[in-house]
Design a protein around this motif. Sequence first.
Motif, PDB file in Angstrom:
ATOM      1  N   ALA A 190       1.017  -1.388   0.164  1.00 37.38           N
ATOM      2  CA  ALA A 190       0.005   0.023   0.025  1.00 37.38           C
ATOM      3  C   ALA A 190       0.983   1.200   0.066  1.00 37.38           C
ATOM      4  CB  ALA A 190      -0.826   0.069   1.018  1.00 37.38           C
ATOM      5  N   THR A 191       0.789   2.049  -1.074  1.00 38.62           N
ATOM      6  CA  THR A 191       1.824   2.898  -1.284  1.00 38.62           C
ATOM      7  C   THR A 191       0.952   4.304  -1.911  1.00 38.62           C
ATOM      8  OG1 THR A 191       3.880   3.599  -2.530  1.00 38.62           O
ATOM      9  CG2 THR A 191       2.488   2.037  -3.605  1.00 38.62           C
ATOM     10  N   ASN A 192       1.739   5.469  -1.515  1.00 36.86           N
ATOM     11  CA  ASN A 192       1.697   6.810  -2.308  1.00 36.86           C
ATOM     12  C   ASN A 192       2.195   7.040  -3.549  1.00 36.86           C
ATOM     13  OD1 ASN A 192      -0.371   7.125  -0.479  1.00 36.86           O
ATOM     14  ND2 ASN A 192       0.559   8.762   0.626  1.00 36.86           N
ATOM     15  N   LYS A 193       2.946   6.029  -4.096  1.00 38.31           N
ATOM     16  CA  LYS A 193       3.827   6.000  -5.095  1.00 38.31           C
ATOM     17  C   LYS A 193       2.644   5.648  -6.528  1.00 38.31           C
ATOM     18  CE  LYS A 193       8.391   4.470  -6.736  1.00 38.31           C
ATOM     19  NZ  LYS A 193       9.150   5.090  -5.903  1.00 38.31           N
ATOM     20  N   PRO A 194       2.571   6.303  -7.212  1.00 32.81           N
ATOM     21  CA  PRO A 194       1.745   6.154  -8.428  1.00 32.81           C
ATOM     22  C   PRO A 194       1.707   4.910  -9.222  1.00 32.81           C
ATOM     23  CG  PRO A 194       2.174   8.632  -8.527  1.00 32.81           C
ATOM     24  CD  PRO A 194       3.108   7.896  -7.432  1.00 32.81           C
ATOM     25  N   ALA A 195       0.916   4.151  -9.749  1.00 34.99           N
ATOM     26  CA  ALA A 195       0.973   2.875 -10.398  1.00 34.99           C
ATOM     27  C   ALA A 195       2.049   2.884 -11.598  1.00 34.99           C
ATOM     28  CB  ALA A 195      -0.208   2.323 -10.955  1.00 34.99           C
ATOM     29  N   ALA A 196       2.072   4.007 -12.141  1.00 31.23           N
ATOM     30  CA  ALA A 196       3.057   4.194 -13.362  1.00 31.23           C
ATOM     31  C   ALA A 196       4.646   4.014 -13.139  1.00 31.23           C
ATOM     32  CB  ALA A 196       2.873   5.633 -13.909  1.00 31.23           C
ATOM     33  N   TYR A 197       4.898   4.065 -11.746  1.00 32.58           N
ATOM     34  CA  TYR A 197       6.257   3.860 -11.225  1.00 32.58           C
ATOM     35  C   TYR A 197       6.168   2.647 -10.428  1.00 32.58           C
ATOM     36  CZ  TYR A 197       5.871   8.720 -12.770  1.00 32.58           C
ATOM     37  OH  TYR A 197       5.886   9.827 -13.352  1.00 32.58           O
ATOM     38  N   THR A 198       5.121   2.312  -9.570  1.00 36.15           N
ATOM     39  CA  THR A 198       5.210   0.987  -8.720  1.00 36.15           C
ATOM     40  C   THR A 198       5.277  -0.037  -9.839  1.00 36.15           C
ATOM     41  OG1 THR A 198       4.147   2.419  -6.960  1.00 36.15           O
ATOM     42  CG2 THR A 198       3.946  -0.025  -6.895  1.00 36.15           C
ATOM     43  N   LEU A 199       4.229  -0.095 -10.268  1.00 40.73           N
ATOM     44  CA  LEU A 199       4.212  -1.596 -11.516  1.00 40.73           C
ATOM     45  C   LEU A 199       5.264  -2.074 -12.213  1.00 40.73           C
ATOM     46  CD1 LEU A 199       0.355  -1.246 -12.289  1.00 40.73           C
ATOM     47  CD2 LEU A 199       1.562  -2.223 -10.392  1.00 40.73           C
ATOM     48  N   PRO A 200       5.950  -0.829 -12.871  1.00 42.81           N
ATOM     49  CA  PRO A 200       7.160  -1.425 -13.718  1.00 42.81           C
ATOM     50  C   PRO A 200       8.119  -1.809 -12.555  1.00 42.81           C
ATOM     51  CG  PRO A 200       6.266   0.587 -14.480  1.00 42.81           C
ATOM     52  CD  PRO A 200       5.504   0.607 -13.271  1.00 42.81           C
ATOM     53  N   LEU A 201       8.400  -1.256 -11.666  1.00 39.63           N
ATOM     54  CA  LEU A 201       9.460  -1.366 -10.561  1.00 39.63           C
ATOM     55  C   LEU A 201       9.379  -2.844 -10.212  1.00 39.63           C
ATOM     56  CD1 LEU A 201      11.844  -0.465  -8.908  1.00 39.63           C
ATOM     57  CD2 LEU A 201      10.039   0.732  -7.090  1.00 39.63           C
ATOM     58  N   MET A 202       8.049  -3.120  -9.705  1.00 36.69           N
ATOM     59  CA  MET A 202       7.857  -4.459  -9.277  1.00 36.69           C
ATOM     60  C   MET A 202       7.826  -5.433 -10.249  1.00 36.69           C
ATOM     61  SD  MET A 202       7.607  -3.834  -5.852  1.00 36.69           S
ATOM     62  CE  MET A 202       6.976  -5.664  -5.707  1.00 36.69           C
ATOM     63  N   ALA A 203       7.500  -5.032 -11.523  1.00 34.79           N
ATOM     64  CA  ALA A 203       7.781  -6.157 -12.616  1.00 34.79           C
ATOM     65  C   ALA A 203       9.176  -6.394 -12.696  1.00 34.79           C
ATOM     66  CB  ALA A 203       7.163  -5.567 -13.773  1.00 34.79           C
ATOM     67  N   ASP A 204      10.131  -5.263 -12.829  1.00 34.37           N
ATOM     68  CA  ASP A 204      11.628  -5.618 -12.889  1.00 34.37           C
ATOM     69  C   ASP A 204      12.331  -6.198 -11.677  1.00 34.37           C
ATOM     70  OD1 ASP A 204      11.406  -4.186 -15.226  1.00 34.37           O
ATOM     71  OD2 ASP A 204      12.216  -2.332 -14.365  1.00 34.37           O
ATOM     72  N   LEU A 205      11.688  -5.984 -10.626  1.00 35.42           N
ATOM     73  CA  LEU A 205      12.360  -6.787  -9.200  1.00 35.42           C
ATOM     74  C   LEU A 205      11.727  -8.156  -9.058  1.00 35.42           C
ATOM     75  CD1 LEU A 205      12.172  -3.980  -6.692  1.00 35.42           C
ATOM     76  CD2 LEU A 205      14.167  -5.029  -7.643  1.00 35.42           C
ATOM     77  N   ASN A 206      10.597  -8.279  -9.884  1.00 36.25           N
ATOM     78  CA  ASN A 206      10.029  -9.906  -9.816  1.00 36.25           C
ATOM     79  C   ASN A 206      10.292 -10.735  -8.740  1.00 36.25           C
ATOM     80  OD1 ASN A 206       9.016 -12.239 -11.167  1.00 36.25           O
ATOM     81  ND2 ASN A 206      10.991 -12.853 -11.978  1.00 36.25           N
ATOM     82  N   ALA A 245       0.063 -10.107  -3.548  1.00 38.67           N
ATOM     83  CA  ALA A 245      -1.291 -10.587  -3.572  1.00 38.67           C
ATOM     84  C   ALA A 245      -2.092  -9.359  -3.871  1.00 38.67           C
ATOM     85  CB  ALA A 245      -1.756 -11.476  -2.543  1.00 38.67           C
ATOM     86  N   SER A 246      -1.548  -8.056  -3.467  1.00 34.49           N
ATOM     87  CA  SER A 246      -2.421  -6.852  -3.516  1.00 34.49           C
ATOM     88  C   SER A 246      -1.321  -5.789  -3.676  1.00 34.49           C
ATOM     89  CB  SER A 246      -3.280  -6.584  -2.273  1.00 34.49           C
ATOM     90  OG  SER A 246      -3.745  -5.498  -2.097  1.00 34.49           O
ATOM     91  N   VAL A 247      -1.590  -4.916  -4.538  1.00 33.62           N
ATOM     92  CA  VAL A 247      -0.686  -3.771  -4.985  1.00 33.62           C
ATOM     93  C   VAL A 247      -1.732  -2.427  -4.856  1.00 33.62           C
ATOM     94  CG1 VAL A 247       1.033  -2.583  -6.129  1.00 33.62           C
ATOM     95  CG2 VAL A 247       1.219  -4.909  -5.708  1.00 33.62           C
ATOM     96  N   ILE A 248      -1.704  -1.604  -3.808  1.00 34.06           N
ATOM     97  CA  ILE A 248      -2.649  -0.544  -3.628  1.00 34.06           C
ATOM     98  C   ILE A 248      -1.711   0.697  -3.771  1.00 34.06           C
ATOM     99  CG2 ILE A 248      -4.457   0.771  -2.513  1.00 34.06           C
ATOM    100  CD1 ILE A 248      -4.881  -2.292  -3.192  1.00 34.06           C
ATOM    101  N   CYS A 249      -2.108   1.261  -5.176  1.00 35.39           N
ATOM    102  CA  CYS A 249      -1.390   2.873  -5.242  1.00 35.39           C
ATOM    103  C   CYS A 249      -2.466   3.782  -5.525  1.00 35.39           C
ATOM    104  CB  CYS A 249      -0.978   2.744  -6.716  1.00 35.39           C
ATOM    105  SG  CYS A 249       0.374   1.511  -6.984  1.00 35.39           S
ATOM    106  N   PRO A 250      -2.152   5.084  -5.404  1.00 38.00           N
ATOM    107  CA  PRO A 250      -3.017   6.190  -5.483  1.00 38.00           C
ATOM    108  C   PRO A 250      -4.171   6.211  -6.578  1.00 38.00           C
ATOM    109  CG  PRO A 250      -0.888   7.062  -5.092  1.00 38.00           C
ATOM    110  CD  PRO A 250      -0.679   5.665  -5.354  1.00 38.00           C
ATOM    111  N   ASP A 251      -3.683   5.577  -7.456  1.00 35.92           N
ATOM    112  CA  ASP A 251      -4.593   5.401  -8.627  1.00 35.92           C
ATOM    113  C   ASP A 251      -5.836   4.601  -8.405  1.00 35.92           C
ATOM    114  OD1 ASP A 251      -2.421   5.951 -11.077  1.00 35.92           O
ATOM    115  OD2 ASP A 251      -1.557   4.982  -9.227  1.00 35.92           O
ATOM    116  N   HIS A 252      -5.886   3.731  -7.295  1.00 29.94           N
ATOM    117  CA  HIS A 252      -6.920   2.786  -7.001  1.00 29.94           C
ATOM    118  C   HIS A 252      -7.758   3.293  -5.877  1.00 29.94           C
ATOM    119  CE1 HIS A 252      -3.268   0.188  -8.152  1.00 29.94           C
ATOM    120  NE2 HIS A 252      -4.033   0.258  -9.285  1.00 29.94           N
ATOM    121  N   VAL A 253      -7.670   4.346  -5.344  1.00 29.81           N
ATOM    122  CA  VAL A 253      -8.341   5.040  -4.238  1.00 29.81           C
ATOM    123  C   VAL A 253      -8.601   6.327  -4.427  1.00 29.81           C
ATOM    124  CG1 VAL A 253      -7.453   3.296  -2.768  1.00 29.81           C
ATOM    125  CG2 VAL A 253      -6.424   5.436  -2.914  1.00 29.81           C
ATOM    126  N   ARG A 254      -9.728   6.880  -3.759  1.00 28.77           N
ATOM    127  CA  ARG A 254     -10.061   8.342  -3.743  1.00 28.77           C
ATOM    128  C   ARG A 254      -9.222   9.142  -2.591  1.00 28.77           C
ATOM    129  NH1 ARG A 254     -16.686   8.645  -4.186  1.00 28.77           N
ATOM    130  NH2 ARG A 254     -16.884   7.920  -6.123  1.00 28.77           N
TER     131      ARG A 254
END
Length: 224
Positions: free
Chosen positions: A111-127, A133-142
């Motif tokens: 659960a991060t305040n880092k936008p998905a545009a940066y979080t998801l590529p980062l996690m994909a690279d780190l593998n 099981a859950s990745v919550i970014c600011p894009d996913h909440v109000r």
Amino acid sequence: MSHSIHAVMFDLDGTLLDTAPDFVVVVNQLLSEQQQPNLADDVIRAGVSNGSKALIKLAFGIDETDSQFEPLRQRLLELYLAHNCVFTKPFPGITELIQTLADNNIAWGIATNKPAAYTLPLMADLNMQPPPASVICPDHVRNTKPDPEPLFLASTQLGCTPQEIIYIGDHKRDIDCGRSAGCITIGVTYGYLEKNENPLNWNADHYVDSANEIWPIIQKYLQH
């Protein structure tokens, strides 16, 4: 302390991952582009958890009212996207902790305040394995942290109550988020602490100086 722990959620920057080395590079790259002197690594490191706006304020001494603020921030984000997984790696003990969680059938997530545009590529690279099981970014909440909404969404995705989640973070906003949601909270002191900040003021349920200290705390909650 008898609980049914279903999942462990982590803040990202300064808790799960040491992203500061890449921010040091891109902040100083931006300063160099603007013919400004570089900042010391530890100065940038202390500001990483506060996001891109804070880093621009730190580097250039300006705020959002300055006409150059947003162009500089966008350029910083552009540089970071191209350099967000060069030196970044999990903090010592995190990889082993995630494997231990898996061995005990406990899900993990972010659960991060880092936008998905940066979080998801980062996690994909780190593998990281097993994957979150859950990745919550600011894009996913109000409402982002310190509001509890990210952890409420995580509990829905994970199929558990917030009380069955342990949330771990390196900033007061993380602990406020966890406490408001009803989660068990662990404050980490190995992350990106600002000067003169006292983590004890966060009022976390537990504190650790190393990720290696997290599993023994979780175990206490598993004992019935």
